[in-house]
Write a protein that holds these residues in place. Structure first.
Motif, PDB file in Angstrom:
ATOM      1  N   PRO B  66       4.666 -45.353  39.711  1.00  0.00           N
ATOM      2  CA  PRO B  66       3.956 -46.604  39.406  1.00  0.00           C
ATOM      3  C   PRO B  66       3.670 -47.406  40.672  1.00  0.00           C
ATOM      4  CG  PRO B  66       5.841 -46.329  37.949  1.00  0.00           C
ATOM      5  CD  PRO B  66       5.941 -45.257  38.991  1.00  0.00           C
ATOM      6  N   CYS B  68       2.902 -46.307  43.596  1.00  0.00           N
ATOM      7  CA  CYS B  68       1.721 -45.779  44.281  1.00  0.00           C
ATOM      8  C   CYS B  68       0.452 -46.065  43.492  1.00  0.00           C
ATOM      9  CB  CYS B  68       1.832 -44.280  44.479  1.00  0.00           C
ATOM     10  SG  CYS B  68       3.210 -43.836  45.504  1.00  0.00           S
ATOM     11  N   GLY B  69       0.598 -46.342  42.218  1.00  0.00           N
ATOM     12  CA  GLY B  69      -0.575 -46.699  41.436  1.00  0.00           C
ATOM     13  C   GLY B  69      -1.148 -45.586  40.589  1.00  0.00           C
ATOM     14  N   ASP B  70      -0.551 -44.412  40.650  1.00  0.00           N
ATOM     15  CA  ASP B  70      -1.019 -43.311  39.804  1.00  0.00           C
ATOM     16  C   ASP B  70       0.169 -42.520  39.261  1.00  0.00           C
ATOM     17  OD1 ASP B  70      -4.046 -43.077  39.950  1.00  0.00           O
ATOM     18  OD2 ASP B  70      -3.500 -43.285  42.065  1.00  0.00           O
ATOM     19  N   VAL B  71       0.219 -42.363  37.948  1.00  0.00           N
ATOM     20  CA  VAL B  71       1.220 -41.484  37.337  1.00  0.00           C
ATOM     21  C   VAL B  71       0.500 -40.634  36.295  1.00  0.00           C
ATOM     22  CG1 VAL B  71       3.374 -41.328  36.021  1.00  0.00           C
ATOM     23  CG2 VAL B  71       3.029 -43.232  37.598  1.00  0.00           C
ATOM     24  N   ARG B  91      -1.056 -38.252  29.557  1.00  0.00           N
ATOM     25  CA  ARG B  91      -1.204 -39.701  29.718  1.00  0.00           C
ATOM     26  C   ARG B  91      -1.349 -40.010  31.204  1.00  0.00           C
ATOM     27  NH1 ARG B  91       3.254 -41.997  25.584  1.00  0.00           N
ATOM     28  NH2 ARG B  91       1.977 -41.802  23.707  1.00  0.00           N
ATOM     29  N   THR B  92      -2.126 -41.032  31.510  1.00  0.00           N
ATOM     30  CA  THR B  92      -2.347 -41.384  32.915  1.00  0.00           C
ATOM     31  C   THR B  92      -2.297 -42.879  33.117  1.00  0.00           C
ATOM     32  OG1 THR B  92      -3.617 -39.431  33.533  1.00  0.00           O
ATOM     33  CG2 THR B  92      -4.116 -41.436  34.736  1.00  0.00           C
ATOM     34  N   PHE B  93      -1.526 -43.286  34.148  1.00  0.00           N
ATOM     35  CA  PHE B  93      -1.574 -44.660  34.646  1.00  0.00           C
ATOM     36  C   PHE B  93      -2.371 -44.596  35.928  1.00  0.00           C
ATOM     37  CE2 PHE B  93       0.525 -47.513  37.808  1.00  0.00           C
ATOM     38  CZ  PHE B  93       0.118 -48.726  37.288  1.00  0.00           C
ATOM     39  N   GLY B  94      -3.536 -45.205  35.939  1.00  0.00           N
ATOM     40  CA  GLY B  94      -4.352 -45.146  37.151  1.00  0.00           C
ATOM     41  C   GLY B  94      -5.745 -45.668  36.899  1.00  0.00           C
ATOM     42  N   CYS B  95      -6.571 -45.536  37.924  1.00  0.00           N
ATOM     43  CA  CYS B  95      -7.911 -46.101  37.845  1.00  0.00           C
ATOM     44  C   CYS B  95      -8.814 -45.247  36.965  1.00  0.00           C
ATOM     45  CB  CYS B  95      -8.504 -46.226  39.243  1.00  0.00           C
ATOM     46  SG  CYS B  95      -8.531 -44.675  40.124  1.00  0.00           S
ATOM     47  N   GLY B  96     -10.062 -45.668  36.824  1.00  0.00           N
ATOM     48  CA  GLY B  96     -11.001 -44.992  35.950  1.00  0.00           C
ATOM     49  C   GLY B  96     -11.165 -43.519  36.282  1.00  0.00           C
ATOM     50  N   ILE B  99      -8.126 -41.403  35.211  1.00  0.00           N
ATOM     51  CA  ILE B  99      -8.120 -41.143  33.766  1.00  0.00           C
ATOM     52  C   ILE B  99      -9.135 -40.038  33.441  1.00  0.00           C
ATOM     53  CG2 ILE B  99      -8.775 -42.149  31.535  1.00  0.00           C
ATOM     54  CD1 ILE B  99      -7.459 -44.800  32.580  1.00  0.00           C
TER      55      ILE B  99
END
Lengths: 395, 234
Positions: B66, B68-71, B91-96, B99
């Motif tokens: 989290p 780093c901004g991408d999971v 599932r993705t935590f991150g920018c457009g 995803i």
């Protein structure tokens, strides 16, 4: 689809009155103010009228206004122009600024550091207010200049400029010196706050037009008379030899008109926007796992900055764009450098939280109805993005 | 002859100039490609909120943090006989673009009766970028994570089916020599919430294959807890 523009801190559209003033000028006057013939004299007169109007609004002398190509150039002129020419009077010249300044200040400071200046970056608290004691202690006999922004562009926190200038004046009186000088970047403040340099007690003040419904690439630097400063741009000696280059007369006329209207309307507009802002904040915070960045009260009337945990800001901005809403984020993915916002870092947020930041900045066209539409779509978008997210951070 | 050519050139430039019409500037509909837009706005095969308990899978892979901004996380159902991927969830935590990259990768995995693990391991970031019809260069790291999460899931499958010889380690330092558990696995366990050796063992079994590595594993756990500021406040 109707667009709802909520990114007024990025830039504002040019308002009608300003556009018309500029149009009259552009249609009729094209001369170079340096020429002595009729066309030149007309342009020169128009330019000086603009300067006089601004001087009147700011309650300063016309000769204290130097026009520039925007806020960044004004800041560069203030920082480099003061530091380079005055460094000979100091053994180990020092400049003081804060950790949450605009990149125009921070990156200029970085360059000045390379040129041998010592730079002190003052910390801010969790609300974004600078640590006054730290600033007080940082001022020493080697300090040439203190540069602290009036209101922050990301979180809207307003700094106690008058209090800071009093600290500087007290130091000057005690030491019987004219240094340090005090510069403030007031670009975000001009639409809402009192920006008169004498009232604030600043020696230098930066303003630009593109945040107050004026044209882009048009700004100014107020320089208190008798301040020793050198130019960054050399040439024909325009702007009292401090900013050479043929004058951007229509842009500066636009700035004068925009500033006149912004300052005339600031109290009424602030009152109107504070109501809408607080209504928006109250309701956005009803979404779970959110919190407000910046000071709850001592903030610009048009600024909202909120963290949504477990989602990433760029994705949020793209989704809002699809719904017709323009916003901004401090997430790393959004920035050119891929670094998270230095302002949100300075107020003590962890990187994982910063990625989920959303900045909404209101303006002239914003109504409560717009916010009601935002409040209708935002919870849905947050829910959608959280459903896609594999993480669950604790608030 | 030369003059003629030059004349032609100036004429052309003139024409281009008159063609330039600032009143006809059209707004690009989107900052990324149409494919990115499609997958970002309508993601495929992602794990829905209530689906996690019901979904049958035999491999999980996760990569990123989290901070780093991408999971990215993958759940796979692999046919044990054919070693083909039968079902995918993510599932993705991150920018457009992150995803979209995970969504398009999930689509790739299910084509032609499901990709074999051997094929899936060969997927590289550039393959994903190609399928997305391009990404800005600075966004490549987002899609790089998608294939990494996938390979992590494939290793997880081989670990769960005790085919340790098939586990392939990349860019990590092996801590447990027998089970081929790396510092990356420990980092991942810590990021998933493990706070001590027991909890990390629950997730990775580190030290159960090669007990000699326990001291080193404990050191690493402390390191990552500190790195990600995950120590519980007392």
């Amino acid at each position: 689809m109707k667009r709802i523009y909520l990114d007024y801190a990025a830039t504002t559209p040019i308002r009608k009155e300003v556009r018309e003033t500029m149009k009259i000028f552009e249609e009729k006057i094209f001369g170079n103010p340096s020429s002595i013939h009729k066309e030149g004299r007309t342009a020169k007169t128009a330019l000086e009228k603009a300067r006089n109007l601004i001087a009147e609004i700011l309650e300063v002398k016309s000769s204290e206004i130097i026009f520039t190509n925007g806020g960044t150039e004004s800041i560069n002129l203030a920082l480099f122009g003061i530091s380079r020419t005055n460094k000979k009077f100091f053994k180990k010249p020092r400049l003081i600024t804060s950790k949450i300044e605009h990149p125009a200040v921070l990156n200029s400071m970085k360059q000045l550091e390379k040129e041998g200046f010592e730079i002190i970056y003052i910390n801010v608290n969790k609300d974004g207010l600078i640590n006054i004691n730290e600033l007080k202690n940082a001022i020493n006999e080697n300090t040439i200049l203190v540069s602290i922004m009036y209101a922050n562009n990301e979180i809207g926190t307003i700094q106690p400029i008058e209090k800071i200038s009093k600290i500087i004046k007290d130091y000057q009186n005690k030491k019987r010196k004219n240094f340090p000088l005090f510069h403030t970047d007031a670009c975000q403040a001009a639409g809402y706050l009192d920006i008169r340099p004498k009232k604030l007690g600043v020696d230098l003040l930066t303003l630009n037009a593109s945040k107050i419904y004026g044209p882009k690439a048009s700004g100014l630097l107020y320089i208190k008379e008798n301040t020793l400063i050198e130019p960054l741009i050399f040439g024909g000696g325009q702007e009292n030899n401090l900013r050479s280059g043929t004058e951007n007369v229509s842009g500066w006329i636009g700035l004068a008109k925009a500033l006149e209207l912004a300052q005339k309307e600031k109290d009424k507009e602030s009152k109107r926007l504070i109501k809408i802002r607080d209504y928006a904040i109250k309701n956005i915070l009803k979404i779970e796992k959110t919190f407000l960045n910046g000071h709850p009260k001592i903030r610009l009337p048009n600024n909202i900055n909120i963290i949504f945990l477990d989602i990433e800001g760029e994705a949020l901005v793209l989704k809002l764009d699809k719904f017709g809403i323009s916003a901004s984020t401090g997430s790393a993915c959004h920035s050119k450098t891929l670094e998270p916002s230095h302002v949100l870092t300075a107020i003590g947020l962890k990187r994982e939280a910063i990625h989920g930041s959303l900045r909404l900045t209101l303006g002239k066209e914003t109504t409560k109805k717009d916010i009601d539409y935002l409040l209708k779509v935002l919870p849905k978008i947050i829910k959608e993005l959280r459903a896609l997210s594999p993480i669950s951070l604790k608030k | 002859m030369k003059d003629k050519k030059n004349k032609k050139k100036t004429k052309k430039i003139k024409k281009e100039n008159t063609d330039f019409d600032i009143f006809n500037v059209t707004t690009p509909p989107w900052i990324y490609s149409e494919t990115v837009k499609k997958h970002f706005l309508h993601p495929k095969n992602f794990m829905k909120p209530n689906e996690e308990k019901k979904f049958k899978f035999n491999a999980v892979g996760i990569v990123g943090s989290p901070a780093c901004g991408d999971v990215m996380k993958f759940w796979l159902l692999i046919d044990e006989k054919t070693e083909r991927i039968k079902k995918v969830r993510w599932r993705t935590f991150g920018c457009g673009s992150a995803i979209a990259a995970t969504s398009v990768l999930s689509e790739m995995l299910l084509e032609n009766n499901g990709m074999t693990l051997k094929e899936a391991r060969k997927i590289r970031p550039q393959d994903i970028v190609k399928r997305l019809k391009g990404l800005p260069e600075r966004k490549y790291h987002c899609s790089v994570l998608g294939d990494k999460a996938l390979r992590d899931a494939i290793n997880d499958y081989y670990r769960k089916t005790k085919q340790y010889d098939k586990i392939e380690i990349e860019n990590g330092k092996i801590i447990d020599k027998v089970l081929k558990i790396t510092d990356n696995d420990i980092e991942k366990a810590v990021l998933e919430g493990a706070k001590n050796l027991e909890e990390v063992q629950e997730k990775t079994k580190v030290g159960t294959g090669d007990p000699k590595c326990i001291k080193e594993a404990e050191k690493l756990i402390k390191f990552y807890l500190k790195k990600y500021n995950l120590y519980e406040k007392k």
